[in-house]
Write an enzyme that holds these catalytic residues in place. Structure first.
Site, mmCIF file in Angstrom:
data_model
loop_
_atom_site.group_PDB
_atom_site.id
_atom_site.type_symbol
_atom_site.label_atom_id
_atom_site.label_comp_id
_atom_site.label_asym_id
_atom_site.label_seq_id
_atom_site.Cartn_x
_atom_site.Cartn_y
_atom_site.Cartn_z
ATOM 1 N N ALA A 48 0.830 -1.201 0.000
ATOM 2 C CA ALA A 48 0.000 0.000 0.000
ATOM 3 C C ALA A 48 0.868 1.257 0.000
ATOM 4 O O ALA A 48 0.717 2.135 -0.856
ATOM 5 C CB ALA A 48 -0.945 -0.008 1.197
ATOM 6 N N GLY A 49 1.784 1.352 0.958
ATOM 7 C CA GLY A 49 2.600 2.555 1.069
ATOM 8 C C GLY A 49 3.577 2.742 -0.068
ATOM 9 O O GLY A 49 3.782 3.854 -0.562
ATOM 10 N N HIS A 61 -5.661 -17.587 10.713
ATOM 11 C CA HIS A 61 -5.369 -18.321 9.474
ATOM 12 C C HIS A 61 -5.274 -19.813 9.785
ATOM 13 O O HIS A 61 -4.580 -20.216 10.722
ATOM 14 C CB HIS A 61 -4.051 -17.832 8.878
ATOM 15 C CG HIS A 61 -3.858 -18.204 7.444
ATOM 16 N ND1 HIS A 61 -3.730 -19.511 7.027
ATOM 17 C CD2 HIS A 61 -3.761 -17.442 6.330
ATOM 18 C CE1 HIS A 61 -3.559 -19.535 5.719
ATOM 19 N NE2 HIS A 61 -3.582 -18.289 5.274
ATOM 20 N N SER A 81 1.007 -21.135 2.971
ATOM 21 C CA SER A 81 0.025 -20.468 2.113
ATOM 22 C C SER A 81 -1.306 -21.212 2.016
ATOM 23 O O SER A 81 -1.361 -22.438 1.936
ATOM 24 C CB SER A 81 0.604 -20.327 0.700
ATOM 25 O OG SER A 81 -0.397 -19.897 -0.199
ATOM 26 N N ARG A 123 -11.376 -18.743 5.671
ATOM 27 C CA ARG A 123 -10.405 -18.980 6.732
ATOM 28 C C ARG A 123 -11.040 -19.101 8.114
ATOM 29 O O ARG A 123 -10.611 -19.921 8.921
ATOM 30 C CB ARG A 123 -9.375 -17.843 6.737
ATOM 31 C CG ARG A 123 -8.488 -17.874 5.511
ATOM 32 C CD ARG A 123 -7.571 -16.679 5.445
ATOM 33 N NE ARG A 123 -6.645 -16.829 4.322
ATOM 34 C CZ ARG A 123 -5.757 -15.906 3.967
ATOM 35 N NH1 ARG A 123 -5.685 -14.774 4.645
ATOM 36 N NH2 ARG A 123 -4.951 -16.114 2.951
ATOM 37 N N GLU A 151 -3.948 -2.521 5.090
ATOM 38 C CA GLU A 151 -4.425 -3.194 6.297
ATOM 39 C C GLU A 151 -4.608 -2.237 7.464
ATOM 40 O O GLU A 151 -5.312 -2.551 8.425
ATOM 41 C CB GLU A 151 -3.449 -4.317 6.694
ATOM 42 C CG GLU A 151 -3.980 -5.254 7.768
ATOM 43 C CD GLU A 151 -3.000 -6.354 8.149
ATOM 44 O OE1 GLU A 151 -3.318 -7.114 9.086
ATOM 45 O OE2 GLU A 151 -1.928 -6.461 7.518
ATOM 46 N N ARG A 169 -11.486 -11.749 6.147
ATOM 47 C CA ARG A 169 -10.917 -11.481 4.821
ATOM 48 C C ARG A 169 -10.750 -12.777 4.054
ATOM 49 O O ARG A 169 -10.230 -13.761 4.588
ATOM 50 C CB ARG A 169 -9.562 -10.789 4.954
ATOM 51 C CG ARG A 169 -8.897 -10.550 3.595
ATOM 52 C CD ARG A 169 -7.621 -9.760 3.721
ATOM 53 N NE ARG A 169 -6.567 -10.471 4.403
ATOM 54 C CZ ARG A 169 -5.826 -11.444 3.863
ATOM 55 N NH1 ARG A 169 -6.076 -11.869 2.632
ATOM 56 N NH2 ARG A 169 -4.863 -12.022 4.565
#
Length: 641
Positions: free
Chosen positions: A51-52, A273, A291, A337, A432, A442
């Site tokens: 994002a940043g 998760h 993953s 999840r 986030e 999510r």
């Protein structure tokens, strides 16, 4: 901890009209800043993850003067690099029925109907642009034999929409954003500050106008001013101590903003998760994610009978319970999840767990290897298998992996409107660090999608609308700047002066266990009240007995950790309060008192179909409710059966 209820809050920036037209309408209505004026406008971006990094690169490309900050020694060491499985996009390359609307629907449903329709639909729309942008940057997505981009399935969807680069998708996407960022650094539009940690937000005339940071090498406290501040500092999952997050991930930036007036939304919405390597001992300081993509081909099971300690290869097929396939036949191992995590907890609570302490379930690739061949499985998951073997010493090609749920992501964060602006004018929050797109749970492969959507495509438009008035902003109040600097220095001095007997890590570990036990996968009123009694006591012990060695004027990781742990205490209290007040179950927030006959989360739409936005005041927390209205998706009890 008591709270009061304040006035309702509303997002006034989302346009009316057909949902598919709202983002285009907002883009057209957003005011523009001409190129000559952009060169006069300063923007601070804190955080260099997906994002940043993408935001700073794009804003620099547009011509703004950008200052970028990260506490790592390089922007490309942000935690986004750890994301493994993939990134969602509604491209429908497989022709399997995917569409923007279906991604929108799956996301709203996956979040248990606790997200805004407008934000989620925009995310689905923008997703198709992200893949094109990443490919143009050279991101090496997996491809089919004909050269077309390949996709795979992820939890909560019956279509194959997840683009991936083996098990290194986050790393490859971050390198793409990093290359774009470095280009702007070389061009002089972005000024990079590594090894700097934000410790305070500067407010002047009611607007966010800068940050106070600490140079983590020299200890120097610096002030940086701007016309707007963007926080892209990630989530707060490390409040639990053990999580899949990097050890440096913390809440300080968004918590400082919260204490300055930015509302904190849905702090109790944390994601567990289901596919992590189980805890192996008290010595551990973090957990390792495997993953979710592994659930494409791996089958999850436990022995039918409790207490079965036979070696895995001696348990015959008819004595294995493939419980996800049994309970959820429509989605099988690809349920969302939150559902997969609770199912794993349930079978372990029944005494059917495997491995040390019975806290594990098997993730078995024997069928996939027999069907596809080892070479094909290795091409898809090889680096993940290698990582698992290095950590556990077990070969996942010849015996199943052992997995167990762990804290991973936080759906809560600072409240933002459709423009990604917080309740403080001029403070924008992306990725986030905000709450906006995922509701109470999510879906896998959507974190990378949101981070890049916010940074590349949404923020550059909406921030421009705000900065169109930059020439009207009042001069920054020197007294407010000085007060922010003094607050930071006083806090540092206070931490160094306690000179107690316990490390910050020891307090953090105790807080984390408390949060996992009472505000983790399952919450109860009794447990939450216990936590709310103990957290203030533990915080008081921290400020009486924490030991911070060294001095400020040097590299001092003990000081860094102590400051972050102090903020985790305050956040933990708000998380438990939010979880206590929300007596329904939804998504990752599971109240044991609110479940149906099958043990599934039972929502209470009549009383809790709202965003809980908390304001920090001297008299305690104030709860503001933003009602959630659903025009396009009907709120129903989720079913993946």
């Amino acid at each position: 901890m008591n709270y009061t209820q304040g006035e309702p809050i509303k997002d006034t920036k989302a346009p009316e009209g057909p949902i598919e037209d709202r983002w285009e309408k907002r883009k057209f209505s957003a005011r523009l800043v001409n190129p000559a004026n952009k060169r006069k406008i300063n923007v601070i971006v804190v955080g260099t993850g997906l994002a940043g990094g993408s935001a700073a690169a794009t804003l620099g490309e547009l011509g703004y003067k950008v200052k970028s900050f990260c506490y790592q020694d390089s922007p490309r060491r942000a935690h986004s690099i750890a994301a493994q499985g993939g990134i969602n996009a509604a491209k429908n390359y497989r022709g399997d029925g995917d569409s923007i609307y279906r991604l929108f629907y799956d996301t709203v449903k996956g979040g248990d109907f606790r997200a805004r329709e407008s934000n989620v639909y925009r995310l689905a729309q923008v997703s198709v642009n992200i893949i094109d942008q990443a490919v143009a940057q050279g991101v090496p997505f997996a491809r089919e034999y004909g050269g077309l981009l390949d996709t795979r399935s992820f939890g909560g969807a019956q279509v194959s929409r997840t683009f991936y680069a083996r098990g290194q998708t986050g790393q490859q996407l971050l390198l793409g954003a990093y290359s774009a960022l470095e280009r702007q650094i070389a061009a002089g539009t972005v000024e990079m500050h590594t090894r700097h940690e934000m410790l305070e937000l500067i407010i002047s005339d009611g607007r966010a106008r800068g940050v106070v940071v600490r140079d983590m090498v020299t200890g120097e406290v610096e002030t940086h001013l701007a016309d707007a501040v963007v926080l892209a500092t990630g989530g707060y999952g490390n409040v639990f101590f053990l999580s899949t997050n990097a050890k440096g991930c913390n809440t300080t930036a968004i918590w400082r903003a919260h204490q300055k007036g930015a509302m904190f939304a849905n702090p109790c919405y944390t994601q567990i998760h289901p596919t992590c390597i189980p805890v192996s001992g008290d010595y551990q300081s973090k957990l390792t994610l495997m993953s979710e993509s592994l659930r494409n081909d791996g089958r999850v099971w436990v022995p039918v009978k409790g207490g079965d300690t036979r070696p895995v290869n001696e348990i015959p097929e008819d004595e294995r319970d493939y419980y996800l396939e049994r309970i959820y036949p429509a989605f099988g191992n690809l349920v969302p999840r939150d559902i997969a995590s609770r199912a794993a907890k349930n079978v372990c609570d029944e005494g059917r767990g495997v491995g040390p302490g019975g806290l594990g379930v098997y993730l078995d690739f024997a069928d996939a290897i027999a069907r596809l061949g080892r070479d094909a499985v290795e091409k898809k998951y090889g680096n993940l298998f290698e990582m698992y073997e290095r950590i556990t010493g077990e070969d996942p090609y010849t015996q199943p992996m052992r997995i167990y749920p762990a804290v991973h992501y936080t759906m809560g964060g600072l409240w933002v409107d459709y423009d990604l602006q917080s309740s403080i004018p001029g403070l924008f929050v992306i990725g986030e660090a905000n709450f906006s797109d995922h509701g109470a749970n999510r879906l896998g492969a959507s974190a990378l999608m949101q981070g890049l959507a916010d940074g590349y495509f949404v923020l550059p438009t909406t921030l421009g609308d705000y900065l169109a008035d930059a020439h009207k902003f009042d001069a920054i109040d020197d007294q407010q700047v000085a007060a922010a600097e003094i607050a930071v220095k006083d806090r540092i001095e206070k931490l160094l002066s306690v000179n107690g007997t316990r490390t910050a890590d020891s307090f953090h570990r105790e807080l984390g266990k408390l949060m996992w036990d009472y505000c983790g996968m399952e919450r109860t009123e009794e447990g939450l009240r216990k936590a709310l009694e103990r957290i203030p006591e533990l915080r008081a012990e921290f400020w009486r007995d924490v030991k911070v060695s060294g001095v400020n004027e040097e590299l001092n990781q003990a000081l860094e950790r102590a400051g972050r742990v102090a903020d985790f205490f305050d956040l933990a209290e708000l998380m438990c309060l939010d979880a206590l007040h929300r007596t329904e179950s939804c998504g990752g927030h599971f109240r044991a008192e609110s479940q149906d006959a099958d043990g599934e989360a039972l929502r209470d739409d009549e009383h809790f179909a709202y965003v809980a936005a908390w304001e920090s005041t001297p008299d305690g927390p104030v709860l503001h409710k933003e009602d959630l209205q659903y025009e396009y998706v009907k709120m129903t009890q989720r079913s993946y059966k």
